[in-house]
Design an enzyme around this catalytic site. Structure first.
Site, PDB file in Angstrom:
ATOM      1  N   ARG A 182       0.916  -1.082  -0.037  1.00  0.00           N
ATOM      2  CA  ARG A 182       0.049  -0.174   0.025  1.00  0.00           C
ATOM      3  C   ARG A 182       0.897   1.289   0.081  1.00  0.00           C
ATOM      4  O   ARG A 182       1.927   1.256   0.986  1.00  0.00           O
ATOM      5  CB  ARG A 182      -1.133  -0.026   1.252  1.00  0.00           C
ATOM      6  CG  ARG A 182      -2.077  -0.983   1.051  1.00  0.00           C
ATOM      7  CD  ARG A 182      -3.109  -0.616   0.026  1.00  0.00           C
ATOM      8  NE  ARG A 182      -3.922  -1.774  -0.052  1.00  0.00           N
ATOM      9  CZ  ARG A 182      -4.330  -2.687  -0.495  1.00  0.00           C
ATOM     10  NH1 ARG A 182      -3.385  -2.927  -1.435  1.00  0.00           N
ATOM     11  NH2 ARG A 182      -5.387  -3.278  -0.770  1.00  0.00           N
ATOM     12  N   GLU A 201      -4.539   6.180  -5.200  1.00  0.00           N
ATOM     13  CA  GLU A 201      -4.662   5.779  -6.719  1.00  0.00           C
ATOM     14  C   GLU A 201      -5.704   6.074  -7.545  1.00  0.00           C
ATOM     15  O   GLU A 201      -6.924   6.057  -6.883  1.00  0.00           O
ATOM     16  CB  GLU A 201      -4.398   4.322  -6.643  1.00  0.00           C
ATOM     17  CG  GLU A 201      -3.069   3.848  -5.983  1.00  0.00           C
ATOM     18  CD  GLU A 201      -2.823   2.504  -5.902  1.00  0.00           C
ATOM     19  OE1 GLU A 201      -3.632   1.714  -6.105  1.00  0.00           O
ATOM     20  OE2 GLU A 201      -1.785   1.972  -5.463  1.00  0.00           O
ATOM     21  N   HIS A 244       0.157  -0.393 -10.072  1.00  0.00           N
ATOM     22  CA  HIS A 244      -0.644  -1.287  -9.107  1.00  0.00           C
ATOM     23  C   HIS A 244      -0.964  -2.604  -9.752  1.00  0.00           C
ATOM     24  O   HIS A 244      -2.247  -3.041  -9.852  1.00  0.00           O
ATOM     25  CB  HIS A 244      -1.805  -0.813  -8.666  1.00  0.00           C
ATOM     26  CG  HIS A 244      -2.239  -1.583  -7.136  1.00  0.00           C
ATOM     27  ND1 HIS A 244      -2.876  -0.807  -6.046  1.00  0.00           N
ATOM     28  CD2 HIS A 244      -2.346  -2.732  -6.809  1.00  0.00           C
ATOM     29  CE1 HIS A 244      -3.254  -1.877  -5.172  1.00  0.00           C
ATOM     30  NE2 HIS A 244      -2.671  -2.811  -5.552  1.00  0.00           N
TER      31      HIS A 244
END
Length: 339
Positions: free
Chosen positions: A257, A286, A305
Site C-alpha cells: 500500500r 491511486e 498497481h
C-alpha cells in the site's frame, strides 16, 4: 449491459425482484463496469446485482443492498449509514484499508477479504522481484538510453549490482511475504523479516527468513520489501526518520500500500542520493496525481498497481470473492472476516 456506459448495469430483468440485492463497486481505473459485469455473472440466482463505478453512483442501490462488493473503492461511514439493509462488505483484495472497519463494526456489518484464498500472492511476489531486478540491472535507464541511440554501458556500469549475497528485509511475513522470501532464497539472498509479532514456526521454516527488529532490518538490508497491511499503526511506517536508517546503497520496494511510506520523505531521499532507488507498484492515492514528486524522482521504477491483476490473478480474486458472497447468501458463515 446497456449501450449507455454511464448507467449502472444490473443482472437480467427476469431475475426475481425479491432476491437479495448485491452492489458491486468497480472503479474505472481497475476495470469499471465491464469487469464488474463479468463478476456479477459468477453470483447465482436469485441474487440481484447492480454494478457501479463508485459507491455514490446509485443511492437507491446502496440503500437496498444486502451485500456490497468493493474492488479497492472506499466504503465510508457515510456509505454504511446510507445502507440500512447491508450485512456484508466483501473486499476483492487481501487488504481492507479502504473500508471504515470501525463504522462497519458499530453497524454490525461484517467486512471480509479474500486473504485465505492466496489469490494474489504469486503475482505480487513476482512483481516484487520484477521491480528488484529492474533496479539492480538498471533496466529502465538502459532501455531509455538505447531507445535514444545512447550506448549507456559506461555510465550505468558503476551502479549495476547482483541480488545474490544481498540482504532482503521483508516487512510483514504473511502469505505474500513468505512467497517473496522463498524467491529471495532462490536468488541466494540473506532473508530477514520484521513484523508485529513473530511468525509461526512453519512460516519461518518454509520461508527461511530470520526475525529481526524493524530498525535493525532497515539499517542492514540491501533491499527492503513492504508486505504489511495498511492500518493506523502502519501508516507512514517508513517515515523520514526510518528512511534515514537505510544505507545509501539500499533499495526500497513497495507492492503493498502506498501509504506505508511517507512519499514526500521518500522523494527527498531519492533526490538527495540518500537512497540508491525505489520500486513502487502502489501509491497514495491511486491513481496518483501528476504532482506526485515520486513520479519524477531519480532512480525509481514505477508500475500502476499491477501486482494483483494478471489474467490468472483476476480470475482467482473474482472466484474467491464470489464464493464467499454466494456462501453468505446461502446462509453459511462468511470467511476472512476482519472485524
Amino acid at each position: 449491459m446497456s449501450d449507455d456506459t454511464t448507467a449502472p448495469s444490473t443482472t437480467p430483468a427476469d431475475t426475481p425482484a425479491d432476491g437479495p440485492h448485491v452492489l458491486a463497486v468497480v472503479p474505472a481505473h481497475v476495470g469499471g463496469r465491464a469487469a464488474g459485469s463479468g463478476f456479477a455473472a459468477l453470483l447465482p440466482a436469485p441474487a440481484r446485482v447492480t454494478v457501479v463505478e463508485s459507491v455514490d453512483e446509485d443511492p437507491e442501490a446502496l440503500r437496498t443492498a444486502r451485500v456490497l462488493i468493493t474492488a479497492l473503492s472506499p466504503v465510508t461511514a457515510g456509505h454504511l449509514a446510507a445502507a440500512p439493509e447491508l450485512e456484508l462488505v466483501q473486499c476483492s483484495s487481501h487488504g481492507f484499508d479502504y473500508v471504515d472497519v470501525a463504522a462497519a463494526r458499530e453497524r454490525g456489518v461484517s467486512v471480509c477479504t479474500i486473504g485465505s484464498s492466496d489469490a494474489e500472492k504469486q503475482n505480487v511476489a513476482e512483481q516484487t522481484f520484477a521491480l528488484m531486478l529492474a533496479l539492480a540491472k538498471q533496466l529502465v535507464p538502459a532501455h531509455t538510453a538505447l531507445a535514444d541511440a545512447d550506448w549507456a554501458l559506461p555510465r550505468l556500469k558503476p551502479s549495476l549490482t547482483e541480488l545474490s549475497g544481498k540482504r532482503l528485509g521483508i516487512v510483514g511475513l504473511g502469505q505474500i511475504g513468505q512467497e517473496v522470501a522463498v524467491r529471495g532464497r532462490a536468488f541466494s539472498m540473506d532473508v530477514v523479516y520484521a513484523g508485529r509479532r513473530r511468525a509461526e514456526p512453519e512460516a519461518e521454516e518454509r520461508s527461511g527468513a530470520r526475525q529481526m527488529d524493524l530498525d535493525e532490518l532497515l539499517r542492514t538490508s540491501d533491499y527492503v520489501s513492504l508486505h504489511a497491511p495498511l492500518t493506523e499503526a502502519t501508516r507512514n511506517l517508513l517515515s523520514a526518520e526510518r528512511l534515514a536508517l537505510l544505507k545509501p546503497t539500499a533499495f526500497v520496494v513497495n507492492t503493498a500500500r502506498g501509504a506505508l511510506i511517507d512519499q514526500e520523505a521518500l522523494a527527498d531521499a531519492l533526490e538527495s542520493g540518500a537512497l540508491a532507488g525505489a520500486g513502487l507498484d502502489v501509491f497514495d492515492p491511486e491513481p496518483p496525481p501528476a504532482s506526485l514528486r515520486l513520479l519524477r524522482a531519480p532512480h525509481v521504477v514505477l508500475s500502476p498497481h499491477v501486482g494483483g491483476v494478471t489474467r490468472e490473478t483476476v480470475v482467482r480474486i473474482a472466484l474467491a470473492a464470489a464464493q464467499n458472497v454466494a456462501g453468505f447468501l446461502a446462509g453459511k458463515p462468511a470467511g476472512d472476516v476482519v472485524n
